[in-house]
Design a protein around this motif. Sequence first.
Motif, PDB file in Angstrom:
ATOM      1  N   ASP A 222       0.820  -1.208   0.000  1.00 55.99           N
ATOM      2  CA  ASP A 222       0.000   0.000   0.000  1.00 55.99           C
ATOM      3  C   ASP A 222       0.856   1.261   0.000  1.00 55.99           C
ATOM      4  O   ASP A 222       0.470   2.278  -0.609  1.00 55.99           O
ATOM      5  N   MET A 223       1.991   1.210   0.681  1.00 52.39           N
ATOM      6  CA  MET A 223       2.871   2.378   0.766  1.00 52.39           C
ATOM      7  C   MET A 223       3.800   2.496  -0.439  1.00 52.39           C
ATOM      8  O   MET A 223       4.556   3.458  -0.562  1.00 52.39           O
ATOM      9  N   LYS A 224       3.768   1.465  -1.336  1.00 51.37           N
ATOM     10  CA  LYS A 224       4.602   1.439  -2.545  1.00 51.37           C
ATOM     11  C   LYS A 224       6.087   1.568  -2.208  1.00 51.37           C
ATOM     12  O   LYS A 224       6.818   2.382  -2.788  1.00 51.37           O
ATOM     13  N   ILE A 225       6.524   0.745  -1.261  1.00 48.29           N
ATOM     14  CA  ILE A 225       7.899   0.780  -0.792  1.00 48.29           C
ATOM     15  C   ILE A 225       8.782  -0.048  -1.723  1.00 48.29           C
ATOM     16  O   ILE A 225       8.460  -1.177  -2.093  1.00 48.29           O
ATOM     17  N   GLN A 226       9.942   0.526  -2.064  1.00 51.17           N
ATOM     18  CA  GLN A 226      10.920  -0.169  -2.897  1.00 51.17           C
ATOM     19  C   GLN A 226      12.092  -0.711  -2.070  1.00 51.17           C
ATOM     20  O   GLN A 226      12.525  -1.847  -2.267  1.00 51.17           O
ATOM     21  N   ALA A 227      12.607   0.114  -1.141  1.00 49.77           N
ATOM     22  CA  ALA A 227      13.801  -0.269  -0.375  1.00 49.77           C
ATOM     23  C   ALA A 227      13.490  -0.297   1.120  1.00 49.77           C
ATOM     24  O   ALA A 227      12.702   0.509   1.622  1.00 49.77           O
ATOM     25  N   TYR A 228      14.136  -1.220   1.822  1.00 48.15           N
ATOM     26  CA  TYR A 228      13.923  -1.431   3.263  1.00 48.15           C
ATOM     27  C   TYR A 228      15.276  -1.616   3.943  1.00 48.15           C
ATOM     28  O   TYR A 228      16.110  -2.416   3.504  1.00 48.15           O
ATOM     29  N   ILE A 229      15.538  -0.869   5.011  1.00 44.37           N
ATOM     30  CA  ILE A 229      16.755  -1.042   5.817  1.00 44.37           C
ATOM     31  C   ILE A 229      16.316  -1.103   7.280  1.00 44.37           C
ATOM     32  O   ILE A 229      15.658  -0.178   7.782  1.00 44.37           O
ATOM     33  N   GLY A 230      16.645  -2.193   7.982  1.00 45.52           N
ATOM     34  CA  GLY A 230      16.237  -2.356   9.379  1.00 45.52           C
ATOM     35  C   GLY A 230      17.345  -2.916  10.247  1.00 45.52           C
ATOM     36  O   GLY A 230      18.144  -3.742   9.808  1.00 45.52           O
ATOM     37  N   THR A 231      17.375  -2.443  11.509  1.00 45.08           N
ATOM     38  CA  THR A 231      18.404  -2.877  12.464  1.00 45.08           C
ATOM     39  C   THR A 231      17.729  -3.233  13.786  1.00 45.08           C
ATOM     40  O   THR A 231      16.862  -2.480  14.256  1.00 45.08           O
ATOM     41  N   PRO A 232      18.107  -4.356  14.405  1.00 46.43           N
ATOM     42  CA  PRO A 232      17.493  -4.728  15.686  1.00 46.43           C
ATOM     43  C   PRO A 232      18.001  -3.860  16.834  1.00 46.43           C
ATOM     44  O   PRO A 232      19.116  -3.343  16.794  1.00 46.43           O
ATOM     45  N   LEU A 233      17.164  -3.724  17.861  1.00 47.73           N
ATOM     46  CA  LEU A 233      17.547  -3.036  19.103  1.00 47.73           C
ATOM     47  C   LEU A 233      17.671  -4.100  20.183  1.00 47.73           C
ATOM     48  O   LEU A 233      16.687  -4.752  20.535  1.00 47.73           O
ATOM     49  N   VAL A 234      18.895  -4.284  20.680  1.00 46.88           N
ATOM     50  CA  VAL A 234      19.209  -5.385  21.589  1.00 46.88           C
ATOM     51  C   VAL A 234      19.483  -4.830  22.981  1.00 46.88           C
ATOM     52  O   VAL A 234      20.267  -3.885  23.137  1.00 46.88           O
ATOM     53  N   ASP A 235      18.831  -5.423  24.014  1.00 45.78           N
ATOM     54  CA  ASP A 235      19.010  -4.916  25.378  1.00 45.78           C
ATOM     55  C   ASP A 235      20.237  -5.526  26.040  1.00 45.78           C
ATOM     56  O   ASP A 235      20.989  -6.290  25.421  1.00 45.78           O
ATOM     57  N   SER A 236      20.428  -5.212  27.319  1.00 47.25           N
ATOM     58  CA  SER A 236      21.614  -5.670  28.048  1.00 47.25           C
ATOM     59  C   SER A 236      21.626  -7.170  28.277  1.00 47.25           C
ATOM     60  O   SER A 236      22.657  -7.744  28.614  1.00 47.25           O
ATOM     61  N   LYS A 237      20.477  -7.812  28.087  1.00 49.73           N
ATOM     62  CA  LYS A 237      20.394  -9.269  28.234  1.00 49.73           C
ATOM     63  C   LYS A 237      20.470  -9.977  26.873  1.00 49.73           C
ATOM     64  O   LYS A 237      20.175 -11.157  26.770  1.00 49.73           O
ATOM     65  N   HIS A 238      20.857  -9.199  25.852  1.00 52.10           N
ATOM     66  CA  HIS A 238      21.020  -9.719  24.495  1.00 52.10           C
ATOM     67  C   HIS A 238      19.703 -10.198  23.900  1.00 52.10           C
ATOM     68  O   HIS A 238      19.693 -11.118  23.079  1.00 52.10           O
ATOM     69  N   GLN A 239      18.604  -9.565  24.313  1.00 49.23           N
ATOM     70  CA  GLN A 239      17.290  -9.860  23.753  1.00 49.23           C
ATOM     71  C   GLN A 239      16.874  -8.726  22.830  1.00 49.23           C
ATOM     72  O   GLN A 239      17.056  -7.540  23.164  1.00 49.23           O
ATOM     73  N   VAL A 240      16.317  -9.087  21.660  1.00 48.37           N
ATOM     74  CA  VAL A 240      15.836  -8.070  20.734  1.00 48.37           C
ATOM     75  C   VAL A 240      14.526  -7.514  21.279  1.00 48.37           C
ATOM     76  O   VAL A 240      13.541  -8.236  21.443  1.00 48.37           O
ATOM     77  N   ILE A 241      14.506  -6.224  21.586  1.00 45.42           N
ATOM     78  CA  ILE A 241      13.319  -5.599  22.176  1.00 45.42           C
ATOM     79  C   ILE A 241      12.640  -4.631  21.217  1.00 45.42           C
ATOM     80  O   ILE A 241      11.543  -4.140  21.491  1.00 45.42           O
ATOM     81  N   GLY A 242      13.300  -4.334  20.089  1.00 49.06           N
ATOM     82  CA  GLY A 242      12.712  -3.405  19.131  1.00 49.06           C
ATOM     83  C   GLY A 242      13.511  -3.358  17.855  1.00 49.06           C
ATOM     84  O   GLY A 242      14.422  -4.173  17.622  1.00 49.06           O
ATOM     85  N   LEU A 243      13.189  -2.386  17.023  1.00 43.55           N
ATOM     86  CA  LEU A 243      13.911  -2.238  15.760  1.00 43.55           C
ATOM     87  C   LEU A 243      13.807  -0.807  15.273  1.00 43.55           C
ATOM     88  O   LEU A 243      12.911  -0.053  15.675  1.00 43.55           O
ATOM     89  N   ILE A 244      14.754  -0.426  14.430  1.00 42.38           N
ATOM     90  CA  ILE A 244      14.734   0.871  13.770  1.00 42.38           C
ATOM     91  C   ILE A 244      14.759   0.617  12.273  1.00 42.38           C
ATOM     92  O   ILE A 244      15.551  -0.199  11.780  1.00 42.38           O
ATOM     93  N   VAL A 245      13.861   1.262  11.556  1.00 43.73           N
ATOM     94  CA  VAL A 245      13.631   0.945  10.142  1.00 43.73           C
ATOM     95  C   VAL A 245      13.562   2.219   9.308  1.00 43.73           C
ATOM     96  O   VAL A 245      13.011   3.237   9.751  1.00 43.73           O
ATOM     97  N   ALA A 246      14.146   2.138   8.096  1.00 43.90           N
ATOM     98  CA  ALA A 246      14.004   3.187   7.085  1.00 43.90           C
ATOM     99  C   ALA A 246      13.335   2.584   5.862  1.00 43.90           C
ATOM    100  O   ALA A 246      13.711   1.499   5.403  1.00 43.90           O
ATOM    101  N   LEU A 247      12.316   3.282   5.318  1.00 45.59           N
ATOM    102  CA  LEU A 247      11.598   2.827   4.122  1.00 45.59           C
ATOM    103  C   LEU A 247      11.746   3.876   3.025  1.00 45.59           C
ATOM    104  O   LEU A 247      11.627   5.084   3.283  1.00 45.59           O
ATOM    105  N   TYR A 248      11.964   3.379   1.817  1.00 46.01           N
ATOM    106  CA  TYR A 248      12.158   4.277   0.665  1.00 46.01           C
ATOM    107  C   TYR A 248      11.177   3.904  -0.435  1.00 46.01           C
ATOM    108  O   TYR A 248      10.941   2.722  -0.709  1.00 46.01           O
TER     109      TYR A 248
END
Length: 464
Positions: A119-145
């Motif tokens: 729906d957003m007509k996205i072509q490119a995607y870049i994402g990185t995990p957010l890892v806490d002090s216990k080495h658990q992924v708790i979130g992410l940061i994403v760029a859409l183009y």
Amino acid sequence: MKNNDPYAIVNLIQYSGFRMLTHIKEIVEAVSNSYGDEFFTKLTLALHKVINADYTFIARINAQEFSCKTEVLVAKGEIVENFEYSLKNTPCANVADNGVCFYLKDVCSFYPEDQLLLDMKIQAYIGTPLVDSKHQVIGLIVALYETEQTNEDETGSLFQLFSGRIAAELERLDYEQSLEDKIAARTLELSDTVKKLQTTQTQLVESEKMSALGNLVAGVSHEVNTPLGIAITTHSIIEDEFKKLKGKLDSQSLSMKDMENFRKTSDSALVMQGENLNRAKNLIENFKKTAADQHQLEIEVLDIGQYYQRVISTLRSILKPQNVSLEITCKEKIVLATYPGIHAQILTNLINNSVKHGFANKNDNDPDINNPIQENKITIEVKKITDDEVEVIYRDNGRGLSSAAQQHVFEPFFTTARKYGGIGLGMSIVFNLISQKLNGSIKLGKTQKGACFHYKFKANVPNK
């Protein structure tokens, strides 16, 4: 595709040099001295600007629901409303699996079921995990183009550079929230405990009041028995004399002397009967008034001296077991608006306290044990201080208070008679009644023998 190169940042700085450092400085300056939501907003806006994305967002992962909810979302340079989405069949699922994810073009062809990307007509995607002090992924940061990208290094490296700070802030907020939740739960628990304690204390206070009232009932019953007994006896005397008179009338042997004897005996008996019936009537009326006053607290204009005398008349039976004499002095007429029931409770508690603690077993440690003249005595002195303030000095010559008792006498649940069933609320009730209801104060007075209390009270505003 994934990129897990730990040296990406070093390689990028070596490759892009000054421009990269400029971007880092710009982002750092933007987020300086910011925390929480403000930090996320400023950082996302700054990153969005330097990486020239169409959409940039920071999101939290809900592992149980396998979904994400954005903390901040920038679209076309503007902050827009956050939203929640499922991770199923999305590139974000790869990121949630602790992988840096790059799709420089045709990302929708890899995730044809991700309707949001379509729906957003996205072509490119870049994402990185957010890892806490216990080495658990708790979130992410994403760029859409919306257009194809040719170089993911700068965006990916900036994401990796700031992902640790973002994760730390998310973790800090979670920790603060957990503390707030614990504090709220503990506060609620303490509040419930305080309410239970207040309820218990109220019940104990009411129990103490009812106990005092029960003693009053028993005492008045005992007091009333005496005048009623005398009245019944005098009635019997009159009845006997009347039978004698009737017998002589019937036998026609009645003389003037018989009539005179009947008249004298009847006059004396009737006077005695009337006096004792009036005494019983007054005792019952005083008791009814005092008992009602204690349970229907209303302001009345009182003659303080007279009212104290009336209350004391209902408490004489409490004094008898220890042979206590009680004297009230009020040298001038004192009339003011106050709660009569409060004064009745105060006097009842003070006198009960003297009888139960001051005079009970007094001679165990009494230096005057061999003094036959020594009598148990309570004195109450009522004095006017101003037109609307009165002082009462209450004294007994009992065993007195120990140094510990003097320090804690007004504290709730302090008692020296716990083993005899005392709960230690009598003087605490007196203190609260005087300070809260009578706008006054009470203190322990100095005395060489026994106990002494000074209390003052002010006039209340009469009920309209």
